[in-house]
Design an enzyme around this catalytic site. Structure first.
Site: not given
Length: 262
Positions: A73, A165, A169
């Protein structure tokens, strides 16, 4: 029209194609299965060819038309190859689910730049690149397309030891809203699904006894979520008819975790 036909008209995905990036993970597999059971053809894309193929074969054994493709990705060329393969196999892409993600736990002062960059590269840059690549294809569809990104309750709620993280997000939620604004008039919808606590391989190392107690105390339903419990929300956001006027939205599926914050 009977009740079953009405619901199928509203939520059904027969004849549509979904690419699920991160489709071999616990949440991605559940979403791929749910979309497939709802009539969609599913391309399971993941970083490991063997696990992606195994997931696709499992879905095939359940009567779902599923395919597998390895993808990185963080690499645009790899995503372009995924798009080309999906179009070769199915002729179109109607839905994209960005479910790939990584995590690491540490105190804030122990977060190094390399760890930060790696997490951002997969969790945010990977979503950005995938959206770019597949929006190009969706713009050629008569009915546009729908994108579902995966955020987190940590997108706007602090939780210790997951600084990179959580920040990545939060970026996914913001990116989702900007894409929705940019492409809404061209028939492309983009929403973000923010799960609460669904234990998976990537976060098992963070779940010590004290953390589990804190999570349970902060979750009104007093339990973890099961990956299958994300499927209904995903279908509602992705379905061409049921979700036709929903874009730029963040939907939390978290057992009430975000509702319990004051």
């Amino acid at each position: 029209m009977d009740n079953a036909s009405y619901l199928n008209e509203l939520f059904g995905m027969n004849g549509q194609v979904a690419v699920v990036i991160g489709g071999a993970g616990a949440l991605g597999t559940a979403l791929a299965r749910g979309l497939g059971k709802n009539g969609a053809k599913v391309v399971v894309a993941g970083g490991h060819e063997q696990s992606s193929r195994a997931t696709a074969e499992q879905l095939q054994s359940e009567g779902i038309e599923a395919f597998a493709q390895q993808v990185n990705v963080t690499d645009r060329e790899s995503l372009l190859a995924l798009r080309a393969r999906a179009l070769e196999l199915t002729g179109q892409v109607d839905m994209l689910v960005n479910c790939a993600g990584i995590n690491a736990g540490s105190s804030f002062l122990d977060v190094d730049a390399e760890q930060w960059d790696t997490i951002f590269s997969v969790n945010l840059k990977g979503v950005m690149l995938a959206c770019q690549v597949f929006i190009e294809a969706m713009l050629t569809n008569r009915d546009g397309g729908a994108i579902l990104n995966i955020g987190s309750v940590n997108s706007d709620r602090p939780l210790s030891r997951v600084f990179a993280y959580a920040a990545s997000k939060a970026g996914v939620v913001n990116l989702t809203r900007n894409i929705a604004q940019e492409y809404g008039a061209q028939g492309i919808r983009c929403n973000v699904l923010c799960p609460g606590f669904f234990p998976a391989k990537q976060n098992q190392q963070l779940l010590d006894q004290k953390r589990v107690e804190n999570i349970m105390n902060g979750t009104p339903m007093r339990r973890y979520g099961d990956p299958s419990e994300l499927v209904g929300a995903a279908i509602a956001l992705l379905a061409k008819n049921a979700g036709s006027y929903i874009t730029g939205s963040a939907l939390y599926v978290d057992g009430g975790f975000t509702a319990s914050w004051f």
